[in-house]
Design a protein around this motif. Structure first.
Motif, PDB file in Angstrom:
ATOM      1  N   THR A 327      39.575  14.066 -11.420  1.00  0.00           N
ATOM      2  CA  THR A 327      40.156  13.198 -12.457  1.00  0.00           C
ATOM      3  C   THR A 327      40.782  11.968 -11.824  1.00  0.00           C
ATOM      4  OG1 THR A 327      40.601  15.109 -13.880  1.00  0.00           O
ATOM      5  CG2 THR A 327      41.807  13.086 -14.362  1.00  0.00           C
ATOM      6  N   LEU A 328      41.539  12.157 -10.750  1.00  0.00           N
ATOM      7  CA  LEU A 328      42.183  11.035 -10.069  1.00  0.00           C
ATOM      8  C   LEU A 328      41.148  10.099  -9.433  1.00  0.00           C
ATOM      9  CD1 LEU A 328      45.121  12.963  -8.371  1.00  0.00           C
ATOM     10  CD2 LEU A 328      45.338  11.242 -10.174  1.00  0.00           C
ATOM     11  N   ARG A 329      40.008  10.640  -9.038  1.00  0.00           N
ATOM     12  CA  ARG A 329      38.957   9.798  -8.467  1.00  0.00           C
ATOM     13  C   ARG A 329      38.372   8.875  -9.526  1.00  0.00           C
ATOM     14  NH1 ARG A 329      33.573   9.330  -7.990  1.00  0.00           N
ATOM     15  NH2 ARG A 329      33.143  11.116  -9.354  1.00  0.00           N
ATOM     16  N   LEU A 330      38.003   9.444 -10.674  1.00  0.00           N
ATOM     17  CA  LEU A 330      37.376   8.646 -11.729  1.00  0.00           C
ATOM     18  C   LEU A 330      38.383   7.841 -12.547  1.00  0.00           C
ATOM     19  CD1 LEU A 330      34.650  11.096 -13.086  1.00  0.00           C
ATOM     20  CD2 LEU A 330      34.259   8.908 -11.939  1.00  0.00           C
ATOM     21  N   HIS A 331      39.596   8.364 -12.676  1.00  0.00           N
ATOM     22  CA  HIS A 331      40.597   7.727 -13.543  1.00  0.00           C
ATOM     23  C   HIS A 331      41.926   7.598 -12.808  1.00  0.00           C
ATOM     24  CE1 HIS A 331      37.643   8.698 -16.645  1.00  0.00           C
ATOM     25  NE2 HIS A 331      37.714   9.967 -16.271  1.00  0.00           N
ATOM     26  N   PRO A 332      41.981   6.813 -11.730  1.00  0.00           N
ATOM     27  CA  PRO A 332      43.241   6.670 -10.983  1.00  0.00           C
ATOM     28  C   PRO A 332      44.317   6.038 -11.854  1.00  0.00           C
ATOM     29  CG  PRO A 332      41.663   5.003 -10.291  1.00  0.00           C
ATOM     30  CD  PRO A 332      40.911   5.948 -11.187  1.00  0.00           C
ATOM     31  N   ALA A 333      45.506   6.624 -11.838  1.00  0.00           N
ATOM     32  CA  ALA A 333      46.583   6.128 -12.705  1.00  0.00           C
ATOM     33  C   ALA A 333      46.943   4.688 -12.385  1.00  0.00           C
ATOM     34  CB  ALA A 333      47.806   7.028 -12.574  1.00  0.00           C
ATOM     35  N   GLY A 334      46.766   4.288 -11.124  1.00  0.00           N
ATOM     36  CA  GLY A 334      46.940   2.893 -10.734  1.00  0.00           C
ATOM     37  C   GLY A 334      45.594   2.340 -10.285  1.00  0.00           C
ATOM     38  N   GLY A 398      46.446   9.150   0.787  1.00  0.00           N
ATOM     39  CA  GLY A 398      46.146   7.856   1.364  1.00  0.00           C
ATOM     40  C   GLY A 398      45.641   7.869   2.788  1.00  0.00           C
ATOM     41  N   GLN A 399      45.246   9.035   3.298  1.00  0.00           N
ATOM     42  CA  GLN A 399      44.698   9.107   4.653  1.00  0.00           C
ATOM     43  C   GLN A 399      43.180   8.932   4.671  1.00  0.00           C
ATOM     44  OE1 GLN A 399      46.872   9.203   7.272  1.00  0.00           O
ATOM     45  NE2 GLN A 399      48.284   8.960   5.552  1.00  0.00           N
ATOM     46  N   HIS A 400      42.557   9.124   3.511  1.00  0.00           N
ATOM     47  CA  HIS A 400      41.108   8.945   3.386  1.00  0.00           C
ATOM     48  C   HIS A 400      40.885   7.722   2.491  1.00  0.00           C
ATOM     49  CE1 HIS A 400      41.736  13.262   4.205  1.00  0.00           C
ATOM     50  NE2 HIS A 400      40.677  13.133   4.965  1.00  0.00           N
ATOM     51  N   PHE A 401      40.363   6.665   3.054  1.00  0.00           N
ATOM     52  CA  PHE A 401      40.376   5.380   2.360  1.00  0.00           C
ATOM     53  C   PHE A 401      39.282   5.236   1.311  1.00  0.00           C
ATOM     54  CE2 PHE A 401      43.034   4.753   5.990  1.00  0.00           C
ATOM     55  CZ  PHE A 401      44.036   3.933   5.504  1.00  0.00           C
ATOM     56  N   GLN A 402      38.421   6.244   1.177  1.00  0.00           N
ATOM     57  CA  GLN A 402      37.492   6.251   0.045  1.00  0.00           C
ATOM     58  C   GLN A 402      38.089   6.957  -1.167  1.00  0.00           C
ATOM     59  OE1 GLN A 402      37.377   8.085   2.802  1.00  0.00           O
ATOM     60  NE2 GLN A 402      35.773   9.643   2.753  1.00  0.00           N
ATOM     61  N   PHE A 403      39.354   7.382  -1.043  1.00  0.00           N
ATOM     62  CA  PHE A 403      40.011   8.138  -2.117  1.00  0.00           C
ATOM     63  C   PHE A 403      41.500   7.832  -2.057  1.00  0.00           C
ATOM     64  CE2 PHE A 403      41.428  12.507  -3.722  1.00  0.00           C
ATOM     65  CZ  PHE A 403      41.185  12.189  -5.045  1.00  0.00           C
ATOM     66  N   LEU A 404      41.946   6.855  -2.879  1.00  0.00           N
ATOM     67  CA  LEU A 404      43.319   6.350  -2.788  1.00  0.00           C
ATOM     68  C   LEU A 404      44.051   6.419  -4.130  1.00  0.00           C
ATOM     69  CD1 LEU A 404      42.611   3.137  -0.658  1.00  0.00           C
ATOM     70  CD2 LEU A 404      43.625   5.268   0.169  1.00  0.00           C
ATOM     71  N   PRO A 405      44.123   7.599  -4.764  1.00  0.00           N
ATOM     72  CA  PRO A 405      44.745   7.650  -6.088  1.00  0.00           C
ATOM     73  C   PRO A 405      46.240   7.342  -6.099  1.00  0.00           C
ATOM     74  CG  PRO A 405      44.338   9.864  -5.267  1.00  0.00           C
ATOM     75  CD  PRO A 405      43.658   8.923  -4.319  1.00  0.00           C
ATOM     76  N   PHE A 406      46.915   7.510  -4.951  1.00  0.00           N
ATOM     77  CA  PHE A 406      48.353   7.246  -4.881  1.00  0.00           C
ATOM     78  C   PHE A 406      48.668   6.114  -3.904  1.00  0.00           C
ATOM     79  CE2 PHE A 406      48.120  11.675  -6.318  1.00  0.00           C
ATOM     80  CZ  PHE A 406      48.966  11.636  -7.417  1.00  0.00           C
ATOM     81  N   GLY A 407      47.660   5.274  -3.614  1.00  0.00           N
ATOM     82  CA  GLY A 407      47.890   4.199  -2.669  1.00  0.00           C
ATOM     83  C   GLY A 407      47.902   4.729  -1.244  1.00  0.00           C
ATOM     84  N   SER A 408      48.444   3.902  -0.322  1.00  0.00           N
ATOM     85  CA  SER A 408      48.460   4.286   1.083  1.00  0.00           C
ATOM     86  C   SER A 408      49.552   3.511   1.801  1.00  0.00           C
ATOM     87  CB  SER A 408      47.098   3.990   1.731  1.00  0.00           C
ATOM     88  OG  SER A 408      47.082   4.375   3.084  1.00  0.00           O
ATOM     89  N   GLY A 409      50.032   4.106   2.878  1.00  0.00           N
ATOM     90  CA  GLY A 409      50.983   3.397   3.731  1.00  0.00           C
ATOM     91  C   GLY A 409      52.405   3.430   3.217  1.00  0.00           C
TER      92      GLY A 409
END
Length: 470
Positions: A327-334, A398-409
């Motif tokens: 769900t987070l992959r297809l519909h990221p809240a941000g 945020g450690q896998h950059f093809q999957f960033l539902p909560f951002g990174s860093g």
């Protein structure tokens, strides 16, 4: 390189969709002028990694936006404050006093109680065979949880007033996410060509009045406790913020406006995003009955049919976890998060000047066909060990950059752990206890906001599957 008018030519009026279409034509790093503001858009995992990992220190600032600045008392909040000593100070407060492991453990009974209240409400509606607006009820759940964590009370126990508060939170999210000409075209800076001004003032006034009432109530209770010598065994976040504001030796001096802006961040970031994620997940499950049934079988085998699924059960429910990840992959809240460069740097061989605005298109990255097989398909199995692609080991932090539902860093979402705990447990309970009756299939059209709302509300009639409240 593209310009402002290209967005209008796109068939996709929603920004993250329009920019994704441009990236397929112009490449993974787009240089685009939005009015007079130079921007770059990262649309692939490789580009996102170079920006957010290799050059993270160059992109720790948030852009200053007119609506956000007004609603957050001059960007004195946590999410949009400039990167520096003040931001580091409020982040430390947030992580130690609200979102740290100790506080999350203490608040587990609160989350459990609010989930039970939601299920009991749904049971009444099911018995009456009445339809509900699923999103509104999920906003009520998340709003109550966050309010009780931050201020040790619901915003209001009066139904109409509580609905007003939830509408206020949604209005703030919507207004901060809208494209405002004054942010990008210099001669529009002092003009309100889109009519945002009046609505911004109304929303700000309502929020400020609500916060003044709550702060004064807290101040009165603190005064009584001080006079009577009653101990403060349990302090909520607002109590701690008020203490800091009164402490002359504090590392940073917090004003009343700082406190209001901080609490506003907690409300908007913590309630709207979690509720939207659950609504998207339920919509996908309704459209994919075999996946819903597989999740139920897993819950029944682990939990049984005689008790309600609990937060500690989630570790033993990998398929439910996979449903949330998909769900987070297809519909990221941000769907896109903004940054601004504080110094010049080189990305993909291009010189990016200081004060260039950056948009990381999470929505596009999460659908990159170079990393995701059949990327538009809702398939939770991709996150299980049944597929030899390494995605079963993929984390959301945020450690896998093809999957960033909560951002990174450093400026990634600080509330990831809370969101996972609340959303996974609530979703599992909704799957366990109810079927969901709709007319035909559920449309999956997206709306426009800072978050990723559905264009049309999810209206369902809950049908009792297990009554665990008899």
């Amino acid at each position: 390189m593209a310009s402002f008018h290209h967005l209008g030519q796109s068939n996709a009026p929603i920004p993250h969709q329009a920019l994704h279409k441009l990236s397929t034509r112009y490449g993974p790093l787009i240089h685009i002028f939005l009015g007079s503001v130079p921007c770059v858009v990262a649309c692939t995992p490789e580009t996102a990694k170079e920006i957010l990992k290799t050059h993270e220190t160059s992109f720790c600032d948030r852009p200053k936006l007119a609506a956000v600045d007004f609603l957050t008392y001059g960007s004195t909040d946590f999410i949009f404050a400039p990167y520096g000593p003040y931001w580091k100070f409020v982040k430390k407060i947030c992580m130690t006093e609200l979102l740290g492991g100790r506080m999350l453990d203490q608040m587990l009974p609160v989350r459990h109680e609010e989930i039970r209240q939601l299920l009991q409400f749904l049971l009444k509606k099911a018995n009456a065979r009445e339809s509900i607006n699923v999103g509104s009820q999920l906003i009520r759940l998340t709003n109550n949880v966050i309010s009780r964590m931050a201020m040790n009370q619901r915003c209001s126990d009066d139904v109409d007033e509580a609905d007003d508060v939830r509408k206020l939170v949604q209005d703030i999210a919507e207004l901060t996410g809208k494209f405002n000409l004054s942010d990008y075209i210099w001669f529009c800076k002092n003009l309100d060509l889109q009519g945002f001004g009046k609505r911004l003032k109304e929303v700000h006034k309502k929020f400020d009045a609500m916060m003044e009432r709550i702060i004064k109530e807290h101040e009165e209770v603190r005064k009584i406790k001080k006079e009577t010598g009653e101990g403060d065994s349990v302090k909520d976040l607002l109590d701690i913020l008020l203490e800091i504001s009164e402490d002359d030796s504090s590392e940073m001096k917090l004003t009343r406006e700082n406190i209001k802006a901080f609490i506003q961040n907690i409300f908007v970031a913590g309630t709207d995003t979690s509720a939207i994620t659950m609504e998207w997940a339920l919509a996908e499950l309704i459209n994919h009955p075999p996946i819903m049934e597989k999740a139920r079988e897993e819950i029944d085998s682990v939990v049984g049919k005689n008790r309600l699924v609990q937060e500690p059960d989630i570790a033993n429910l990998p398929y439910v976890q996979a449903i949330l990840k998909e769900t987070l992959r297809l519909h990221p809240a941000g769907p896109m998060f903004p940054r601004e460069s504080t110094k010049s740097c080189t990305i993909n061989g291009y010189e990016i000047p200081a004060r260039t605005r950056l948009f990381v298109n999470v929505w596009a990255i999460n659908r990159d066909p170079n990393y995701w097989e059949n990327p538009l398909e809702f398939r939770p199995e991709r996150f299980l060990g049944t597929e030899e692609n390494g995605q079963n080991q993929m984390d959301v932090r945020g450690q896998h950059f093809q999957f960033l539902p909560f951002g990174s860093g450093r400026r990634g979402c600080p509330g990831t752990t809370l969101a996972l705990q609340l959303v996974q447990t609530s979703l599992a309970a909704l799957i366990q206890c109810f079927d969901w009756k709709v007319n035909g299939t559920v449309d999956m059209e997206e709306g426009i906001s800072m978050t990723l709302p559905r264009a049309h509300p999810l209206i369902c009639v809950p049908v009792v599957r297990l009554n665990l409240f008899s």
